[in-house]
Design an enzyme around this catalytic site. Structure first.
Site, PDB file in Angstrom:
ATOM      1  N   ARG A  24      34.715  14.264  29.466  1.00  0.00           N
ATOM      2  CA  ARG A  24      33.253  14.252  29.332  1.00  0.00           C
ATOM      3  C   ARG A  24      32.763  12.928  28.744  1.00  0.00           C
ATOM      4  NH1 ARG A  24      32.685  19.536  26.379  1.00  0.00           N
ATOM      5  NH2 ARG A  24      33.216  21.144  27.877  1.00  0.00           N
ATOM      6  N   ARG A  50      26.032  14.210  27.370  1.00  0.00           N
ATOM      7  CA  ARG A  50      24.802  14.304  26.590  1.00  0.00           C
ATOM      8  C   ARG A  50      24.800  13.479  25.315  1.00  0.00           C
ATOM      9  NH1 ARG A  50      24.492  20.680  26.153  1.00  0.00           N
ATOM     10  NH2 ARG A  50      26.756  20.374  26.298  1.00  0.00           N
ATOM     11  N   ARG A  90      18.831  12.341  32.523  1.00  0.00           N
ATOM     12  CA  ARG A  90      18.581  13.781  32.507  1.00  0.00           C
ATOM     13  C   ARG A  90      17.107  14.119  32.266  1.00  0.00           C
ATOM     14  NH1 ARG A  90      21.929  18.090  31.915  1.00  0.00           N
ATOM     15  NH2 ARG A  90      19.940  19.143  32.239  1.00  0.00           N
ATOM     16  N   ASP A 113      30.610  18.754  38.695  1.00  0.00           N
ATOM     17  CA  ASP A 113      30.738  20.013  37.962  1.00  0.00           C
ATOM     18  C   ASP A 113      31.795  20.879  38.623  1.00  0.00           C
ATOM     19  OD1 ASP A 113      29.312  21.769  35.767  1.00  0.00           O
ATOM     20  OD2 ASP A 113      29.699  23.086  37.482  1.00  0.00           O
ATOM     21  N   TYR A 145      35.168  32.511  36.540  1.00  0.00           N
ATOM     22  CA  TYR A 145      33.716  32.294  36.563  1.00  0.00           C
ATOM     23  C   TYR A 145      33.065  33.186  37.613  1.00  0.00           C
ATOM     24  CZ  TYR A 145      33.060  28.195  33.502  1.00  0.00           C
ATOM     25  OH  TYR A 145      32.955  27.352  32.432  1.00  0.00           O
TER      26      TYR A 145
END
Length: 352
Positions: A25, A29, A38, A74, A150
């Site tokens: 990652r 963010r 974003r 993703d 998932y």
């Protein structure tokens, strides 16, 4: 370096001039440049617009000065061409509104539309063109178990009751689901490799929820199939899971070139359990990045000392960078890895 980037040489346990470093990652963010993108685009919009995905990938790799760039994407992207819609709920992560829980649900999943994921390959082409073999280019996909969980749970889970119930009670349906996932993932990864990815990371984020027996019986065979199929495309594979210390010897049986280690197990202990038969990646606790520089330097040195100079160590975190991580601390880790000089005792341990 000759004969491949420093990162790829380490994946293959070949000699390198220094330990390569990148971060799970690393585009995310915590980085102001990503936050700026974003503000105008959702996560899925960034993934599906090759120019944006490439920009985010390149910006992070250059700002951190790392040895590999992992494409911004993703894990769940293959769900849409399989006919399973999902969204990201604020503060909750991904949500699948119609979970897959019956044989009929599995039968409805498509495997013939992987070409709809070509936007990821297009982003990789841009990143590969930009870096021109100066850094490793990493593509990735989710592992069959993690993606199946998932699908079945409808999102994240604490105990995976629905997943394990299907696995235990309807093993034939379970296998059909995993086989369908492998069919789609194989095509998805091939697109990435043909676009310029020179390594693929397979994320088995939830494998740590399994016992060793369940992993061997229900997950290892199909995961091995996927990893061997990827390797046949001519690229090394990193296989990564979280909380998987007990599973590492079984994970090694997949034949993956590199096993990702989380921070819960000392690197030297884990590598010895694998008999140094594969490369390893890791394994700094991501929250260490909130510490003062002296402690960060100490923890980086401990991990590098534990690696003992054996060929095949890639420095990374034990999981992804979390929001609000100070960017300068991530950059310091890169510097500390580059500045590392082994203690005499480390060299003696290696050659003794």
């Amino acid at each position: 370096m000759t004969g491949g980037t420093r990162f790829i040489r380490a994946c293959l346990r070949r000699p390198v001039d220094r330990t390569p470093v990148w971060f799970l990652r690393q585009a995310g963010r915590y980085m102001p440049e990503y936050q700026a993108v974003r503000r105008h685009h959702s996560l899925l919009e960034i993934c599906k617009q090759p120019a944006l995905a490439a920009e985010v990938t390149i910006t992070a790799a250059e700002k951190l000065d790392v040895d590999a760039a992992i494409i911004f994407a993703d894990l769940l992207l293959p769900f849409e061409p399989m006919g399973l819609d999902f969204e990201f709920a604020a503060g909750e992560g991904p949500v699948i509104h119609k979970p897959v829980r019956t044989a009929e649900d599995v039968a409805h999943l498509r495997t013939d539309r992987a070409s709809e994921l070509s936007y990821v390959a297009q982003a990789i082409e841009r990143v590969a063109f930009h870096f021109k073999d100066h850094v490793g280019i990493i593509g990735f996909c989710g592992a069959p178990y993690t993606l199946a969980s998932y699908m079945i749970e409808g999102g994240g889970s604490r105990n995976y009751v629905h997943t394990k119930t299907l696995m235990y009670r309807q093993p034939d349906v379970w296998r059909r689901l995993l086989d369908k996932l492998v069919t789609v993932l194989r095509d998805f990864v091939r697109q990435q490799v043909e676009a310029g990815a020179d390594c693929i990371q397979v994320f088995d984020s939830w494998a740590g929820s399994l016992s060793v027996a369940d992993y061997r019986d229900f997950v290892l065979p199909v995961t091995t199939t996927l990893i061997r199929d990827i390797q046949a495309m001519g690229v090394p594979v990193i296989y990564f899971g979280v909380d998987t210390a007990s599973l590492l010897p079984a994970m090694r049986e997949t034949g993956a070139d590199v096993l990702g280690l989380d921070w819960r197990v000392p690197l030297d202990t884990a590598w010895r359990s694998l008999e140094h038969a594969c490369a390893v990646q890791g394994n700094l606790d991501p929250i260490t990045l909130f510490a003062e520089p002296d402690l960060i330097r100490q923890r980086v040195r401990q991990i590098l000392d534990q690696a003992g100079g054996h060929p095949g160590h890639i420095f990374n975190l034990g999981h992804g960078i979390v929001p609000n991580t100070p960017v300068e601390n991530v950059q310091q880790v890169v510097r500390f890895v580059r500045e590392y000089v082994p203690h005499a005792s480390s060299l003696e341990a290696r050659h003794g």
